[in-house]
Design an enzyme around this catalytic site. Structure first.
Site, short mmCIF file in Angstrom:
data_model
loop_
_atom_site.label_atom_id
_atom_site.label_comp_id
_atom_site.label_asym_id
_atom_site.label_seq_id
_atom_site.Cartn_x
_atom_site.Cartn_y
_atom_site.Cartn_z
N GLY A 144 1.22 -1.47 -0.23
CA GLY A 144 -0.05 -0.17 -0.20
C GLY A 144 1.10 1.12 -0.21
N GLY B 112 -0.82 5.06 -0.69
CA GLY B 112 -1.90 5.65 -0.24
C GLY B 112 -0.89 6.72 -0.06
CE1 TYR C 172 -9.84 1.73 8.35
CE2 TYR C 172 -10.46 3.10 10.15
CZ TYR C 172 -9.49 3.07 9.21
OH TYR C 172 -7.92 3.01 9.49
CG ASP D 230 -0.78 0.04 -4.02
OD1 ASP D 230 -1.42 0.38 -4.22
OD2 ASP D 230 -0.59 1.48 -2.61
CB ILE D 231 -3.91 -2.98 -5.44
CG1 ILE D 231 -4.37 -4.77 -6.76
CG2 ILE D 231 -4.04 -1.61 -5.71
CD1 ILE D 231 -5.27 -4.62 -5.97
N1 SER Z 1 -8.65 9.02 8.90
C1 SER Z 1 -9.21 7.43 9.55
C2 SER Z 1 -10.53 7.34 8.41
O1 SER Z 1 -10.97 8.24 8.85
C3 SER Z 1 -9.12 6.53 10.54
O2 SER Z 1 -8.50 5.53 10.98
O3 SER Z 1 -10.97 6.13 8.43
#
Ligand code: SER
Length: 316
Positions: A9, A12, A143, A35-36
């Site tokens: 990654g 990013g 997440y 990265d992909i």
């Molecule tokens: N910055 C991230 C988000 O907003 C939180 O880890 O998803």
């Protein structure tokens, strides 16, 4: 000499700056970016790069063997806002990439792992001010659930198999070199870009939504400090709380207005408001400070100055 490092990654928001910093420190050829998809020109020109899907164990194992990789920084992940739209894709990416790297370490194919966690591991029942290291954690976002589970697996692999995995719960990260993608804290980067280009910003969070934040230089410094620390000083193998500052959209707007007086902000909260409401206002990282000497350098004023100075130099 530093053994080869692999960054997954690397294109990013965090991966890009981590790649630059590790290359500066250890030499470009010792740090393999992957990265992909390909990253920006600066990153691609700065050293070796591999197209690699972090969820593909065989491809990952091949790259690790080829370069004789010793350390992996796993920065590939789907962030909070995007993960709400694609829950299964987020779960697959965030968890399978972690299992791949932890299993490589368990099989002794690599020696050390960095994996980022997040303030998203906390949830609506967590105490919101000065959130302690150990507290109620009931994340209610896709997440957050993946990061919370990841923390438990990191701790498990360390205890059962002796895997040297190290982790930080990053706050929202602010950088002028790379844009965030798909997070709830992204507003704190967009606002600086639009303050310069339009002198106006419509914020997708309410004016008083306070969240923990950090300037990218601090985040990278904390990461390298943790990775270089003596294993005996690392008492937490799930993930360390990490803090620098906390502010609301109204407060960041005010700090911009001290430099751009006619900057205007208005507020149109969307689905990300609910995510932000479930996260802490501020974080207690005292154990991080005492275990391995963490101390932040950037507050809101210094962040605003760095962001506006550096973005102001770039062509739009
Ligand atoms: N910055 C991230 C988000 O907003 C939180 O880890 O998803």
């Amino acid at each position: 000499m530093q053994k080869p490092i692999l960054i997954l990654g690397a294109c990013g928001q965090i991966g890009t700056e981590l790649t630059y910093e590790l290359r500066k420190k250890y030499g470009a050829t010792r740090v393999i970016a992957s990265d992909i998809r390909e990253g920006n020109e600066n990153l691609m020109d700065s050293g070796p790069f591999e197209l690699l899907d972090a969820t593909d164990y065989n491809a990952l194992e091949e790259v690790v063997a080829y370069y004789e990789i010793s350390e992996v920084y796993l920065m590939a992940a789907m962030l909070s806002a995007t993960a709400e739209k694609f829950p299964m894709r987020a779960w697959n990416l965030n968890m399978n990439s972690l299992f791949n790297v932890l299993n490589l370490a368990k099989e002794k194919k690599i020696d050390k792992v960095f994996w980022p966690s997040s303030i998203a591991v906390f949830g609506p029942n967590t105490p919101t001010d000065n959130t302690p290291q150990n507290t109620i954690m009931e994340p209610n976002t896709v997440y957050g659930i993946s990061k919370q589970s990841g923390e438990r697996w990191c701790n498990y692999y360390h205890q059962k198999f002796g895997v040297d995995v190290r982790s930080l719960r990053y706050p929202g990260l602010i950088s002028h070199k790379t844009m965030p993608g798909g997070g709830t804290t992204d507003y704190a980067v967009e606002i600086y870009h639009q303050a310069l280009s339009k002198k106006a910003y419509t914020c997708f969070l309410n004016k008083d939504t306070k969240l923990p934040m950090m300037f990218m230089d601090d985040a990278i410094r904390a990461t390298l400090l943790l990775m270089e620390s003596d294993p005996k000083d690392i008492k937490i193998r799930s993930s360390y709380n990490l803090a620098a500052m906390s502010f609301s959209p109204e407060e960041i707007a005010k700090s911009i207005q001290t430099r751009i007086p006619d900057f205007k902000i208005d507020y149109k909260p969307d689905f990300r408001q609910e995510i932000a409401d479930s996260w802490p206002n501020s974080i207690d990282d005292s154990q991080t400070r005492s275990d391995w000497g963490w101390k932040p350098e950037f507050d809101l004023e210094r962040t605003t100055q760095e962001m506006l100075d550096n973005l102001g130099k770039k062509p739009n």
